[in-house]
Enzyme design. Structure first.
Site, PDB file in Angstrom:
ATOM      1  NE  ARG A 103      -7.523  11.135   5.784  1.00 27.87           N
ATOM      2  CZ  ARG A 103      -7.989  10.581   6.906  1.00 27.87           C
ATOM      3  NH1 ARG A 103      -7.184   9.833   7.644  1.00 27.87           N
ATOM      4  NH2 ARG A 103      -9.200  10.785   7.315  1.00 27.87           N
ATOM      5  CG  ASN A 119      -1.804   1.142   1.359  1.00 27.97           C
ATOM      6  OD1 ASN A 119      -1.419   2.263   1.067  1.00 27.97           O
ATOM      7  ND2 ASN A 119      -3.028   0.899   1.783  1.00 27.97           N
ATOM      8  CB  THR A 133      -5.240   4.351   9.529  1.00 27.70           C
ATOM      9  OG1 THR A 133      -5.221   3.298   8.559  1.00 27.70           O
ATOM     10  CG2 THR A 133      -5.185   3.728  10.920  1.00 27.70           C
ATOM     11  CB  THR A 134      -9.194   1.493   7.519  1.00 25.27           C
ATOM     12  OG1 THR A 134      -8.737   2.133   6.343  1.00 25.27           O
ATOM     13  CG2 THR A 134     -10.573   0.945   7.295  1.00 25.27           C
ATOM     14  CD  GLU A 161      -7.187  -0.241   1.482  1.00 27.12           C
ATOM     15  OE1 GLU A 161      -7.444   0.739   2.207  1.00 27.12           O
ATOM     16  OE2 GLU A 161      -6.205  -0.959   1.656  1.00 27.12           O
ATOM     17  CG  HIS A 201       1.078   6.009   4.941  1.00 23.51           C
ATOM     18  ND1 HIS A 201       0.070   6.933   5.161  1.00 23.51           N
ATOM     19  CD2 HIS A 201       0.672   4.866   5.541  1.00 23.51           C
ATOM     20  CE1 HIS A 201      -0.887   6.373   5.879  1.00 23.51           C
ATOM     21  NE2 HIS A 201      -0.548   5.114   6.116  1.00 23.51           N
ATOM     22  NE  ARG A 203       7.257  21.391   3.972  1.00 22.33           N
ATOM     23  CZ  ARG A 203       8.536  21.707   4.049  1.00 22.33           C
ATOM     24  NH1 ARG A 203       9.229  21.887   2.955  1.00 22.33           N
ATOM     25  NH2 ARG A 203       9.112  21.836   5.199  1.00 22.33           N
ATOM     26  CG  HIS A 225      -8.231   4.105   1.393  1.00 21.45           C
ATOM     27  ND1 HIS A 225      -8.405   3.945   2.735  1.00 21.45           N
ATOM     28  CD2 HIS A 225      -9.462   4.464   0.915  1.00 21.45           C
ATOM     29  CE1 HIS A 225      -9.660   4.201   3.063  1.00 21.45           C
ATOM     30  NE2 HIS A 225     -10.312   4.535   1.961  1.00 21.45           N
ATOM     31  N   GLY A 275       1.327  -1.528   4.314  1.00 21.64           N
ATOM     32  CA  GLY A 275       1.696  -0.174   3.914  1.00 21.64           C
ATOM     33  C   GLY A 275       2.662   0.492   4.864  1.00 21.64           C
ATOM     34  CG  HIS A 276       2.592   3.148   9.025  1.00 18.07           C
ATOM     35  ND1 HIS A 276       3.368   2.865  10.118  1.00 18.07           N
ATOM     36  CD2 HIS A 276       2.517   4.488   8.948  1.00 18.07           C
ATOM     37  CE1 HIS A 276       3.743   3.997  10.687  1.00 18.07           C
ATOM     38  NE2 HIS A 276       3.223   5.008   9.989  1.00 18.07           N
ATOM     39  NE  ARG A 321      -8.286   7.307   4.625  1.00 18.24           N
ATOM     40  CZ  ARG A 321      -9.122   7.030   5.629  1.00 18.24           C
ATOM     41  NH1 ARG A 321     -10.183   7.783   5.823  1.00 18.24           N
ATOM     42  NH2 ARG A 321      -8.873   6.048   6.445  1.00 18.24           N
ATOM     43  CD  GLU A 324      -7.051  -6.161   3.308  1.00 13.73           C
ATOM     44  OE1 GLU A 324      -7.326  -5.756   2.154  1.00 13.73           O
ATOM     45  OE2 GLU A 324      -6.319  -5.532   4.100  1.00 13.73           O
ATOM     46  CG  HIS A 369      -5.198  -1.917   9.412  1.00 12.47           C
ATOM     47  ND1 HIS A 369      -4.665  -1.304  10.521  1.00 12.47           N
ATOM     48  CD2 HIS A 369      -5.806  -0.957   8.685  1.00 12.47           C
ATOM     49  CE1 HIS A 369      -4.966  -0.025  10.469  1.00 12.47           C
ATOM     50  NE2 HIS A 369      -5.653   0.225   9.364  1.00 12.47           N
TER      51      HIS A 369
HETATM   52  N1  PXP Z   1      -5.671  -3.128   4.383  1.00  9.82           N
HETATM   53  C1  PXP Z   1      -6.598  -2.157   4.497  1.00  9.82           C
HETATM   54  C2  PXP Z   1      -8.005  -2.476   4.123  1.00  9.82           C
HETATM   55  C3  PXP Z   1      -6.261  -0.859   4.935  1.00  9.82           C
HETATM   56  O1  PXP Z   1      -7.192   0.080   5.045  1.00  9.82           O
HETATM   57  C4  PXP Z   1      -4.910  -0.584   5.229  1.00  9.82           C
HETATM   58  C5  PXP Z   1      -4.508   0.786   5.648  1.00  9.82           C
HETATM   59  O2  PXP Z   1      -4.643   1.670   4.620  1.00  9.82           O
HETATM   60  C6  PXP Z   1      -3.971  -1.636   5.084  1.00  9.82           C
HETATM   61  C7  PXP Z   1      -4.387  -2.902   4.685  1.00  9.82           C
HETATM   62  C8  PXP Z   1      -2.510  -1.433   5.351  1.00  9.82           C
HETATM   63  O3  PXP Z   1      -2.331  -1.166   6.693  1.00  9.82           O
HETATM   64  P1  PXP Z   1      -0.898  -0.683   7.182  1.00  9.82           P
HETATM   65  O4  PXP Z   1      -0.642   0.630   6.539  1.00  9.82           O
HETATM   66  O5  PXP Z   1      -1.079  -0.608   8.669  1.00  9.82           O
HETATM   67  O6  PXP Z   1       0.065  -1.737   6.767  1.00  9.82           O
END
Ligand code: PXP
Length: 398
Positions: free
Chosen positions: A204, A162, A255-256, A225, A165, A173, A198, A368-369, A200, A306, A346
């Site tokens: 954002r 993902n 976040t979600t 997403e 970020h 910025r 995602h 992602g993060h 949104r 998921e 997540h």
């Molecule tokens: N899956 C879904 C459905 C999410 O909403 C997110 C966060 O955007 C992720 C996975 C990834 O989560 P993370 O960024 O904590 O790895």
């Protein structure tokens, strides 16, 4: 009840695995977008099918499968047959068992093939009409059997990255760097098997421009997403991602936060699934590891779920983490048994991912993060490769 599986009374196949056959028949109905139709499958003996074969086809002896479309002969009846009635499929379990033995496959596998064959006849396919139609019916059968076997996985779990970020840093910025589109390419080159973004409602991080460019450049699989909202549905249909994942969305959240309440929002989600399936876009539902949500997801025609791994990742103690892991394991098994394909994500990071990746019922992890954070220090290519190394089983091929 759209599917009615009937076992004739003189059938002595005590080893027949009825739940497996029912499950496969239901999945076939789903793959053929016939979930709402009514179908009867009658499993019988050679003697019984021989009498139908004689009466309706004027042929002697038993056969393996006979199909009777509901609409056939409807003109002779004093009432209209409801359009939701598909018809009846009659199968001789005794013939199926003999054929299974010759082909060296299980009785359930042979019965699945015969159910599919009967279903295609009900839909108008007929291999006896011409060589061309025989080839087309065979091709369709092979394709659907392949799709039916796509649940679960045979190799390591896949990793989808993902890149939201990367866009978060850019938006901090309001400039054009760093570019999530470029990041996606680096992730793919490092071995990721999919890119997730995602879009949104408040834009954002990911912007419409990112999604359009990603659609043009992602070579693996683009998973969008989104919330099950009108604007997002139109964008998804116009863009054509390889799949979408429906998530709950609140403006105030960082976040979600939780999974979708599919059971409560059934109608809205089902409508979105219907629109996507018409466009050939598979839908995944982001849900908590909860059997009620899995059941609802299966009933409304989702292709994937998921599983939300947030509570497992955020557990305050090892005991709590074990409990949350058990819930994920059980939910993944239940979803897979219900014919759903299973992803998870997540909060997964370099410590807590291997345990989830080892579950064979989970096909893909969406992360992602943790990967983007590590990329700040070691570079994105390296961060993706390190995560892939954790997902890879220690003894490939076992
Ligand atoms: N899956 C879904 C459905 C999410 O909403 C997110 C966060 O955007 C992720 C996975 C990834 O989560 P993370 O960024 O904590 O790895």
């Amino acid at each position: 009840m759209p599917l009615n599986l009937v076992l004739q009374s003189d059938l002595t196949f005590s080893t027949l695995n009825v739940p497996t056959i029912t499950n496969r028949a239901e999945r076939l109905l789903r793959l053929l977008s016939l979930r709402r139709k009514n179908l009867s499958i009658v499993l019988m003996s050679d003697a019984e099918i021989a009498s139908f074969n004689n009466k309706y086809r004027h042929r002697q002896g038993p056969t393996n499968v006979l199909s009777f479309p509901a609409q056939d002969g409807g003109a002779a009846l004093p009432f209209a047959i409801p359009p939701d009635e598909l018809g009846d499929i009659l199968i001789s379990v005794e013939t199926a068992a003999r054929e299974a033995k010759i082909a060296n496959k299980s009785l359930e596998d042979r019965l699945t093939e015969l159910i599919l064959h009967g279903l295609l006849h009900l839909l108008g396919y007929d291999h006896e009409r011409s060589e061309e139609e025989a080839v087309s019916m065979w091709d369709k059968e092979q394709k659907l059997l392949h799709e039916l076997n796509q649940t679960g996985r045979k190799t390591m779990a896949q990793l989808a990255i993902n890149v939201d970020h990367v866009a978060t840093i850019r938006e901090a910025r309001g400039t054009s760097e760093p570019d999530p589109v470029l990041a996606a390419g680096i992730c793919e080159l490092a071995g990721a098997s999919g890119i997730v973004v995602h879009l949104r409602e408040d834009r954002r991080h990911i912007q419409d421009r990112d999604l359009q460019l990603l659609r043009q450049t992602v070579k693996t699989k683009l998973n969008l997403e989104m919330a099950a909202a009108g604007e997002m549905t139109s964008i998804a249909l116009a863009t054509g991602p390889d799949m979408i994942t429906l998530v709950p969305e609140k403006r105030q959240e960082l976040t979600t936060e939780g999974g979708l309440d599919v059971a409560r929002n059934r109608k809205k989600i089902e409508k979105t699934i219907e629109k996507m399936s018409k466009a050939g876009i598979p839908v995944s539902l982001f849900i908590d590891p909860d059997e009620r949500q899995i059941k609802a997801a299966g009933e409304i025609g989702a292709t994937f779920v998921e599983l939300h791994t947030g509570r497992y990742c955020d557990a305050a103690s090892e005991e709590q983490r074990d409990m949350e892991f058990d819930l994920i394991e059980q939910a993944a098994a239940a979803a897979s048994a219900a014919g759903l394909r299973v992803n998870a994500g997540h909060g997964l990071d370099y410590r807590n991912t291997p345990r989830v990746a080892a579950l064979e019922t989970i096909e893909e992890l969406s992360i992602g993060h943790a990967v983007i954070s590590r990329a700040v220090f070691v570079g994105l290519d390296q961060a993706v490769r390190e995560m892939l190394a954790l997902i890879r089983p220690p003894f490939p091929g076992r």
